[in-house]
Design an enzyme around this catalytic site. Structure first.
Site, PDB file in Angstrom:
ATOM      1  N   ARG A  49       1.181  -1.213  -0.024  1.00 15.13           N
ATOM      2  CA  ARG A  49      -0.108  -0.252   0.115  1.00 15.13           C
ATOM      3  C   ARG A  49       0.816   1.613   0.368  1.00 15.13           C
ATOM      4  O   ARG A  49       0.314   1.994  -0.840  1.00 15.13           O
ATOM      5  CB  ARG A  49      -0.731  -0.059   1.179  1.00 15.13           C
ATOM      6  CG  ARG A  49      -2.044  -0.560   0.978  1.00 15.13           C
ATOM      7  CD  ARG A  49      -3.071  -0.603   2.149  1.00 15.13           C
ATOM      8  NE  ARG A  49      -2.192  -1.285   3.376  1.00 15.13           N
ATOM      9  CZ  ARG A  49      -2.784  -1.911   4.728  1.00 15.13           C
ATOM     10  NH1 ARG A  49      -4.379  -1.872   4.446  1.00 15.13           N
ATOM     11  NH2 ARG A  49      -2.212  -2.776   4.960  1.00 15.13           N
ATOM     12  N   LYS A 110      -4.251 -18.439   4.339  1.00 14.98           N
ATOM     13  CA  LYS A 110      -5.083 -19.472   4.697  1.00 14.98           C
ATOM     14  C   LYS A 110      -6.313 -19.065   4.540  1.00 14.98           C
ATOM     15  O   LYS A 110      -7.195 -19.801   4.175  1.00 14.98           O
ATOM     16  CB  LYS A 110      -4.375 -20.478   5.554  1.00 14.98           C
ATOM     17  CG  LYS A 110      -4.031 -18.687   6.686  1.00 14.98           C
ATOM     18  CD  LYS A 110      -2.899 -18.486   7.250  1.00 14.98           C
ATOM     19  CE  LYS A 110      -2.436 -17.354   8.077  1.00 14.98           C
ATOM     20  NZ  LYS A 110      -2.005 -17.262   9.054  1.00 14.98           N
ATOM     21  N   GLY A 192       5.221 -10.115  14.712  1.00 10.77           N
ATOM     22  CA  GLY A 192       4.840 -10.536  13.722  1.00 10.77           C
ATOM     23  C   GLY A 192       4.141 -11.737  13.710  1.00 10.77           C
ATOM     24  O   GLY A 192       3.793 -12.175  12.391  1.00 10.77           O
ATOM     25  N   LYS A 210      -6.669 -22.961   8.955  1.00  9.93           N
ATOM     26  CA  LYS A 210      -5.475 -24.441   8.271  1.00  9.93           C
ATOM     27  C   LYS A 210      -5.607 -25.370   8.347  1.00  9.93           C
ATOM     28  O   LYS A 210      -5.662 -25.983   7.571  1.00  9.93           O
ATOM     29  CB  LYS A 210      -4.412 -24.262   9.285  1.00  9.93           C
ATOM     30  CG  LYS A 210      -4.022 -22.489   8.886  1.00  9.93           C
ATOM     31  CD  LYS A 210      -2.682 -22.520  10.786  1.00  9.93           C
ATOM     32  CE  LYS A 210      -1.971 -20.599   9.961  1.00  9.93           C
ATOM     33  NZ  LYS A 210      -1.358 -20.300  11.383  1.00  9.93           N
TER      34      LYS A 210
HETATM   35  P1  NAP Z   1       1.127  -7.989   6.912  1.00  5.29           P
HETATM   36  O1  NAP Z   1       2.480  -7.555   7.910  1.00  5.29           O
HETATM   37  O2  NAP Z   1       0.431  -7.546   7.955  1.00  5.29           O
HETATM   38  O3  NAP Z   1       1.882  -7.694   5.137  1.00  5.29           O
HETATM   39  C1  NAP Z   1       0.704  -7.064   4.720  1.00  5.29           C
HETATM   40  C2  NAP Z   1       1.164  -6.459   3.863  1.00  5.29           C
HETATM   41  O4  NAP Z   1      -0.271  -6.231   2.483  1.00  5.29           O
HETATM   42  C3  NAP Z   1       1.253  -5.304   3.895  1.00  5.29           C
HETATM   43  O5  NAP Z   1       2.921  -4.411   3.179  1.00  5.29           O
HETATM   44  C4  NAP Z   1       0.882  -4.127   3.021  1.00  5.29           C
HETATM   45  O6  NAP Z   1       1.178  -2.984   2.337  1.00  5.29           O
HETATM   46  C5  NAP Z   1      -0.413  -4.913   2.338  1.00  5.29           C
HETATM   47  N1  NAP Z   1      -1.175  -4.876   1.783  1.00  5.29           N
HETATM   48  C6  NAP Z   1      -2.442  -4.751   2.445  1.00  5.29           C
HETATM   49  N2  NAP Z   1      -3.825  -4.511   1.924  1.00  5.29           N
HETATM   50  C7  NAP Z   1      -3.303  -4.023   0.682  1.00  5.29           C
HETATM   51  C8  NAP Z   1      -3.503  -3.595  -0.267  1.00  5.29           C
HETATM   52  N3  NAP Z   1      -5.144  -3.534  -0.497  1.00  5.29           N
HETATM   53  N4  NAP Z   1      -2.705  -3.431  -1.391  1.00  5.29           N
HETATM   54  C9  NAP Z   1      -1.951  -3.623  -1.988  1.00  5.29           C
HETATM   55  N5  NAP Z   1      -0.746  -3.816  -0.192  1.00  5.29           N
HETATM   56  C10 NAP Z   1      -1.469  -4.191   0.298  1.00  5.29           C
HETATM   57  O7  NAP Z   1       0.767  -9.780   7.357  1.00  5.29           O
HETATM   58  P2  NAP Z   1       1.851 -10.188   6.866  1.00  5.29           P
HETATM   59  O8  NAP Z   1       1.900 -11.364   8.201  1.00  5.29           O
HETATM   60  O9  NAP Z   1       3.058 -10.515   6.202  1.00  5.29           O
HETATM   61  O10 NAP Z   1       0.934 -11.801   6.491  1.00  5.29           O
HETATM   62  C11 NAP Z   1       0.976 -11.536   4.842  1.00  5.29           C
HETATM   63  C12 NAP Z   1      -0.339 -12.839   4.947  1.00  5.29           C
HETATM   64  O11 NAP Z   1       0.324 -13.969   4.877  1.00  5.29           O
HETATM   65  C13 NAP Z   1      -1.440 -13.447   5.315  1.00  5.29           C
HETATM   66  O12 NAP Z   1      -2.212 -14.137   4.312  1.00  5.29           O
HETATM   67  C14 NAP Z   1      -0.939 -14.019   6.849  1.00  5.29           C
HETATM   68  O13 NAP Z   1      -2.430 -14.998   7.117  1.00  5.29           O
HETATM   69  C15 NAP Z   1      -0.224 -15.194   5.599  1.00  5.29           C
HETATM   70  N6  NAP Z   1       0.944 -15.804   6.616  1.00  5.29           N
HETATM   71  C16 NAP Z   1       1.622 -14.504   8.041  1.00  5.29           C
HETATM   72  C17 NAP Z   1       2.297 -15.521   8.813  1.00  5.29           C
HETATM   73  C18 NAP Z   1       3.032 -15.065   9.979  1.00  5.29           C
HETATM   74  O14 NAP Z   1       3.394 -14.976  11.187  1.00  5.29           O
HETATM   75  N7  NAP Z   1       3.425 -12.846  10.082  1.00  5.29           N
HETATM   76  C19 NAP Z   1       2.844 -17.078   8.549  1.00  5.29           C
HETATM   77  C20 NAP Z   1       1.681 -17.663   7.513  1.00  5.29           C
HETATM   78  C21 NAP Z   1       0.998 -16.933   7.047  1.00  5.29           C
HETATM   79  P3  NAP Z   1       1.818  -1.743   4.046  1.00  5.29           P
HETATM   80  O15 NAP Z   1       2.417  -2.835   4.389  1.00  5.29           O
HETATM   81  O16 NAP Z   1       1.693  -0.489   2.490  1.00  5.29           O
HETATM   82  O17 NAP Z   1       1.042  -1.900   4.717  1.00  5.29           O
HETATM   83  N1  HSE Z   2      -1.295 -15.821  12.700  1.00  8.17           N
HETATM   84  C1  HSE Z   2      -0.805 -16.418  12.259  1.00  8.17           C
HETATM   85  C2  HSE Z   2      -0.915 -17.710  13.411  1.00  8.17           C
HETATM   86  C3  HSE Z   2       0.213 -16.769  11.563  1.00  8.17           C
HETATM   87  O1  HSE Z   2      -0.043 -17.017  14.607  1.00  8.17           O
HETATM   88  O2  HSE Z   2      -0.010 -18.949  13.437  1.00  8.17           O
HETATM   89  C4  HSE Z   2       1.455 -18.456  10.970  1.00  8.17           C
HETATM   90  O3  HSE Z   2       0.347 -18.529  10.200  1.00  8.17           O
END
Ligand code: NAP
Ligand code: HSE
Length: 437
Positions: A49, A110, A192, A210
């Site tokens: 974003r 997921k 995170g 999941k």
């Molecule tokens: P995050 O830190 O919130 O990052 C989301 C990213 O998407 C940010 O860079 C955000 O931009 C961007 N974004 C959100 N809405 C947008 C839009 N409308 N247009 C363009 N960009 C947009 O999330 P995350 O933790 O990395 O997780 C990302 C995905 O991976 C999710 O589906 C989550 O469930 C999955 N996941 C996360 C983890 C974990 O440990 N965090 C583990 C497994 C899976 P800005 O940075 O500019 O705001």
């Molecule tokens: N929010 C998720 C968790 C990230 O805590 O397990 C990994 O999928």
């Protein structure tokens, strides 16, 4: 001299915890990845974003795209990695256009797979492009690969485990330190681990997403997220954790899926709920943001997959493993068997299951209340193994915790129903199942 193989050109949609982690990993391990993949992984374009945000990585060598939806349509892209999040919106539009453009899709999302995975997989199969989502389940643990490939020869009878790092971090930290729920949740967010809306974590929805994905792959069943009976950890009190400890258990949020025979044929049981886990069970020692998945195969026996379930590095590891597979030319059906061949299974009736349960009640501290509680369990046909009342108060409810003998879950549910509306109870009873060996 042999031609240098063409790089796999990658678009990164989303640059948060996971997206920035993927950049760091691809840059740090570029040479070994190229050797193993047979060609380099080359990020060509990134987007999020806010273009001005400092993400701790140098983005100057990549093109920038504001619109995630058109990432897959770019001529300089072979595969889009969707790391935006959310079941619908930009993430889903990005996934659809990527596949429609004939490009491969990798996602860590997921929620999107649980809601739209079958539609996207059918599109990917038709377009003959890869769609991979290892990072969507259990972070860095290669459990999807493990089930799809390593255990592919087995009929899987049951799959269960700890699927949410945030909840596990909260429960194990509260257990070790006695700290407050909200305080530990804030810490998990700062590391995170949590979803953008942490209610998805603590209400059990993320684990349910999941579990539904794992069940589809483990059993070759049509993914059915709506059929997961999901509860989270928000009703737990520190006193439950202390009481479980006194009884020889820890409390863990467990996702459990198994197929069962019924008069109507094979049915699918899927539940996410905090469970009491005996100290000597392997899942009792899974602490912090670690996840663990147990799969029981008819020839392999019990398999245990364990590792970091959340966070930038582990999740990036799973994303990049998918990219390496794609660089090698592996496509395969996203759910292991083609979508049209996944078996539609009705949801199992939990009442037909048996087990032991922990029941916590907040009861008025006055004569006759314990008799009322035990009468409800007697009338429902539930045998009580132990019962303890904690505290003493004339004007505040006190905690009554009991453990049942093995018996039908439907009988415990009936005892709870008999107590509903009782003015001796300050809130509905909390029932936690005790994980069998
Ligand atoms: P995050 O830190 O919130 O990052 C989301 C990213 O998407 C940010 O860079 C955000 O931009 C961007 N974004 C959100 N809405 C947008 C839009 N409308 N247009 C363009 N960009 C947009 O999330 P995350 O933790 O990395 O997780 C990302 C995905 O991976 C999710 O589906 C989550 O469930 C999955 N996941 C996360 C983890 C974990 O440990 N965090 C583990 C497994 C899976 P800005 O940075 O500019 O705001
Ligand atoms: N929010 C998720 C968790 C990230 O805590 O397990 C990994 O999928």
């Amino acid at each position: 001299m042999a031609d240098t193989p063409a790089p796999l050109r990658i678009a990164l949609a989303g640059l948060g915890t996971v997206g920035a982690g993927v950049i760091r990993l691809i840059e740090a391990n570029a040479a070994l990845i190229a050797r193993r993949a047979g060609r380099p992984l080359q990020v060509t374009v990134v987007g999020a974003r806010d273009r001005t945000k400092d993400r701790g990585v140098d983005l100057s060598r990549y093109a920038w795209e504001d619109d995630m939806v058109i990432m897959g349509e770019r001529a300089d892209v072979d595969v889009v990695v969707e790391m935006v999040g959310g079941s619908d919106g930009s993430a889903l539009a990005c996934a659809r256009t990527t596949i429609e453009a004939g490009k491969a899709l990798v996602t860590a999302n997921k929620a999107m797979i649980a809601h739209h995975g079958l539609e996207l997989a059918a599109k990917a199969e038709e377009a003959k492009v890869a769609m991979k989502f290892e990072a969507a389940v259990a972070g860095g643990i290669p459990v999807i690969k493990g089930l799809r490939e390593g255990a592919a020869a087995n009929e899987i009878e049951r799959v269960y485990g700890i699927l949410n790092g945030t909840c596990n971090y909260i429960l194990s930290t509260m257990e070790d330190t006695g700290r407050d729920f909200a305080d530990v949740l804030a810490e998990a967010q700062s590391k995170g681990y949590a979803e953008a809306d942490p209610a998805f974590d603590v209400e059990g929805i993320d684990a349910a997403h999941k579990l539904s994905i794992l069940a589809a792959i483990a059993f070759g069943a049509r993914l059915d997220f709506a059929a997961v009976d999901a509860a989270g950890i928000t009703r737990l009190r520190a006193a439950d954790i202390a009481q479980a400890d006194a009884l020889g258990y820890v409390i863990r949020l467990i996702g459990m899926a198994e197929t069962m025979e019924s008069p109507a044929g094979k049915v699918l049981f899927q539940r996410v709920q905090p469970h009491l886990v005996a100290f000597d069970h392997p899942l009792a020692h899974v602490d912090g943001a670690t996840n663990a998945v147990v799969a029981e195969g008819n020839f392999s026996g019990r398999l245990l997959f364990q590792g970091a379930g959340a966070g930038d590095g582990p999740t990036a590891s799973a994303v990049v493993a998918d990219l390496i597979d794609i660089a090698r030319g592996e496509i395969g059906a996203p759910f292991s068997v083609p979508v049209g061949e996944l078996e539609a299974m009705s949801a199992a009736d939990a009442g037909s299951r048996t087990g032991r349960a922990y029941v916590r009640l907040m009861a008025a501290d006055r004569p006759g209340v314990l008799a009322e509680i035990t009468a409800a369990f007697r009338d429902a046909g539930v045998s009580i193994e132990s019962l303890i009342q904690k505290g003493r108060s004339d004007d505040q409810p006190v905690m009554v915790a009991l453990v049942t003998h093995e018996g039908p879950e439907s009988a415990v549910a009936e005892a709870v129903r008999l107590l509903s509306g009782s003015d001796s109870l300050a809130e509905p009873p909390l029932v936690l199942h005790i994980l069998a060996d």
